[in-house]
Scaffold this motif. Structure first.
Motif, PDB file in Angstrom:
ATOM      1  N   TRP A  93       0.839  -1.204   0.000  1.00  0.00           N
ATOM      2  CA  TRP A  93       0.000   0.000   0.000  1.00  0.00           C
ATOM      3  C   TRP A  93       0.874   1.255   0.000  1.00  0.00           C
ATOM      4  N   LEU A  94       1.924   1.266   0.822  1.00  0.00           N
ATOM      5  CA  LEU A  94       2.821   2.418   0.885  1.00  0.00           C
ATOM      6  C   LEU A  94       3.565   2.606  -0.437  1.00  0.00           C
ATOM      7  N   ALA A  95       3.984   1.501  -1.057  1.00  0.00           N
ATOM      8  CA  ALA A  95       4.682   1.597  -2.335  1.00  0.00           C
ATOM      9  C   ALA A  95       3.775   2.195  -3.401  1.00  0.00           C
ATOM     10  N   CYS A  96       2.496   1.826  -3.387  1.00  0.00           N
ATOM     11  CA  CYS A  96       1.541   2.384  -4.344  1.00  0.00           C
ATOM     12  C   CYS A  96       1.328   3.874  -4.102  1.00  0.00           C
ATOM     13  N   GLU A  97       1.297   4.282  -2.848  1.00  0.00           N
ATOM     14  CA  GLU A  97       1.164   5.703  -2.530  1.00  0.00           C
ATOM     15  C   GLU A  97       2.350   6.488  -3.082  1.00  0.00           C
ATOM     16  N   GLU A  98       3.542   5.933  -2.924  1.00  0.00           N
ATOM     17  CA  GLU A  98       4.733   6.601  -3.441  1.00  0.00           C
ATOM     18  C   GLU A  98       4.708   6.653  -4.965  1.00  0.00           C
ATOM     19  N   LEU A  99       4.266   5.587  -5.580  1.00  0.00           N
ATOM     20  CA  LEU A  99       4.186   5.557  -7.041  1.00  0.00           C
ATOM     21  C   LEU A  99       3.224   6.619  -7.564  1.00  0.00           C
ATOM     22  N   LYS A 100       2.093   6.783  -6.913  1.00  0.00           N
ATOM     23  CA  LYS A 100       1.089   7.750  -7.374  1.00  0.00           C
ATOM     24  C   LYS A 100       1.579   9.190  -7.251  1.00  0.00           C
ATOM     25  N   ALA A 101       2.562   9.413  -6.403  1.00  0.00           N
ATOM     26  CA  ALA A 101       3.096  10.763  -6.234  1.00  0.00           C
ATOM     27  C   ALA A 101       4.226  11.067  -7.207  1.00  0.00           C
ATOM     28  N   GLU A 102       4.605  10.076  -8.015  1.00  0.00           N
ATOM     29  CA  GLU A 102       5.738  10.242  -8.930  1.00  0.00           C
ATOM     30  C   GLU A 102       5.283  10.785 -10.280  1.00  0.00           C
TER      31      GLU A 102
END
Length: 216
Positions: A119-128
């Motif tokens: 979930w955290l990795a997806c959050e970081e991806l969406k901010a890229e």
């Protein structure tokens, strides 16, 4: 002279067996773009930087394509009111850095920490916003959490998996949105109620009560 069986072993390794869907039906996945490593730690509450010196060992381990998250020592001690608010809704827990840290520690005891990490990795991806970085992070997320060969594979239904496989042909910051929602829902319905009744959460509540009484 090596036998045919030995030659095959020399040219086949775990990296070849566990790759996201190919961009082309005739060619394997493209190599990651040449650039400076970005921060892939995806900590829930602190902003550490990627260590280039650790990358070779990280790749060689074969256990995880993503750097393990730090233990979030930088999280400030939550107030008694904040700890109590985590029981009001799962959203409040997940929006609190200290709450995510406590919940992640609980998930680790249940051997399901990969759900929070995903979930955290997806959050970081969406901010890229950089497409080259998006391509690399999407590939790493796929290898670590979606691939059936990964020891940290998260539980996704066939519909969501098929959608990811199609989207991986042209990765975007939202490639894993459906999967992220499914894992968020899983944590909400399955792990969150157990967290609220766990000794770890009760200890945090008692710690808050003790702190309040001392201040009084």
């Amino acid at each position: 002279m090596p036998t045919a069986h030995e030659a095959e072993k020399q040219h086949t390794g775990p990296e070849e067996a566990d790759q996201p869907p190919s961009m082309s039906s005739h060619a394997g996945p493209p190599a990651p773009p040449s650039r400076n490593p970005c921060c892939l730690c995806w900590c829930c509450c602190c902003s550490c930087s990627w260590s280039e010196g650790r990358r070779p060992a990280w790749r060689a381990s074969g256990e995880s394509k993503l750097q393990p998250l730090p233990s979030c020592e930088a999280c400030s001690t939550p107030s008694p009111e904040e700890v109590q608010s985590w029981a009001q809704s799962f959203d409040k827990l997940m929006h609190s850095p200290a709450g995510r840290s406590a919940f992640r520690a609980f998930l680790r005891t249940e051997y399901s920490e990969e759900n929070m990490l995903f979930w955290l990795a997806c959050e970081e991806l969406k901010a890229e916003a950089n497409q080259h970085v998006v391509d690399e992070k999407a590939r790493l997320i796929y290898e670590d959490y979606v691939s059936i060969l990964s020891p940290k594979e998260v539980s996704l239904d066939s519909r969501v998996r098929e959608g990811i496989n199609k989207k991986m042909q042209e990765p975007s910051a939202h490639t894993f949105d459906d999967a992220q929602l499914q894992i968020y829902t899983l944590m909400h319905r399955d792990s969150y109620p157990r967290f609220l009744s766990s000794p770890a959460y009760r200890a945090l509540l008692l710690q808050g009560d003790s702190q309040s009484s001392h201040e009084a």
